[in-house]
Enzyme design. Structure first.
Site, PDB file in Angstrom:
ATOM      1  CD  GLN A  78     -39.269  31.443   0.356  1.00  0.00           C
ATOM      2  OE1 GLN A  78     -38.218  31.207   0.925  1.00  0.00           O
ATOM      3  NE2 GLN A  78     -40.112  30.508  -0.026  1.00  0.00           N
ATOM      4  CG  HIS A  89     -31.576  38.408   9.403  1.00  0.00           C
ATOM      5  ND1 HIS A  89     -30.491  38.340  10.255  1.00  0.00           N
ATOM      6  CD2 HIS A  89     -31.326  39.427   8.561  1.00  0.00           C
ATOM      7  CE1 HIS A  89     -29.618  39.290   9.934  1.00  0.00           C
ATOM      8  NE2 HIS A  89     -30.110  39.958   8.893  1.00  0.00           N
ATOM      9  CG  HIS A  91     -32.795  35.440   3.930  1.00  0.00           C
ATOM     10  ND1 HIS A  91     -33.728  35.403   4.943  1.00  0.00           N
ATOM     11  CD2 HIS A  91     -32.892  34.250   3.290  1.00  0.00           C
ATOM     12  CE1 HIS A  91     -34.365  34.237   4.926  1.00  0.00           C
ATOM     13  NE2 HIS A  91     -33.875  33.520   3.925  1.00  0.00           N
ATOM     14  CG  HIS A  93     -32.157  31.886  -0.644  1.00  0.00           C
ATOM     15  ND1 HIS A  93     -31.180  31.282   0.116  1.00  0.00           N
ATOM     16  CD2 HIS A  93     -33.253  31.940   0.144  1.00  0.00           C
ATOM     17  CE1 HIS A  93     -31.666  30.987   1.297  1.00  0.00           C
ATOM     18  NE2 HIS A  93     -32.919  31.378   1.345  1.00  0.00           N
TER      19      HIS A  93
END
Length: 165
Positions: A78, A89, A91, A93
């Site tokens: 996202q 930050h 990232h 998942h």
């Protein structure tokens, strides 16, 4: 002093880190993979960071799919507040999945968004995250008991071992 890492404004203990490369880290929590450099957006990553983060996601995905008895993966990024990013930050998942783990498959994104900030403030509450996701070992669902730093470190050590095999 023990090593700590930054995930946006949050401090992450070394015991929650199960994967490290030159550019990326893998955290136990909700299995995020993030660049070591604190970069808010995907568009801010260098080509080397993009490549490493997604090669890491692929490698980690192969292990956690098998370890948690899953048949599929959701790999989610996202990118920015309007997309549901709750930690500034970049990232991704890597979440093990099974057929029917959510009635509406896209509900997983709501779970990720709704719980990321709370989980970072209270990592022991990982049990309430991603209800019904991958039943056999209970990956981050409400049936699991709250985990201590020691328990998260044990999971990190197990995943680190599997990734080194």
């Amino acid at each position: 002093m023990s090593t700590v890492y930054k995930f946006g404004p949050h401090t992450i203990s070394a015991g929650q880190v199960f994967y490290k490369t030159q550019y990326s880290l893998g955290l136990v929590n909700l299995k995020p993979i993030l660049p070591r450099r604190n970069v808010p957006r995907f568009l801010d990553l260098s080509p080397e960071e993009v490549s490493d983060m997604f090669q890491s996601a692929q490698r980690i995905g192969k292990v956690i799919e098998k370890e948690y008895g899953a048949t599929s993966l959701t790999i989610a990024c996202q990118d920015g507040p309007a997309a549901g990013q709750t930690v500034a930050h970049c990232h991704v998942h890597v979440i093990p999945r099974r057929l029917g783990d959510f009635v509406n498959n896209d509900d997983i994104y709501e779970k990720i968004t709704a719980n990321s900030s709370e989980l970072l403030k209270h990592p022991e509450k990982v049990v309430t995250i991603l209800r019904n996701t991958v039943g056999a070992k209970g990956v981050d669902n409400e049936d699991r008991q709250p985990r201590t730093e020691e328990e998260m470190a044990q999971e990190a050590a197990q995943l680190e071992f599997l990734l080194s095999s």
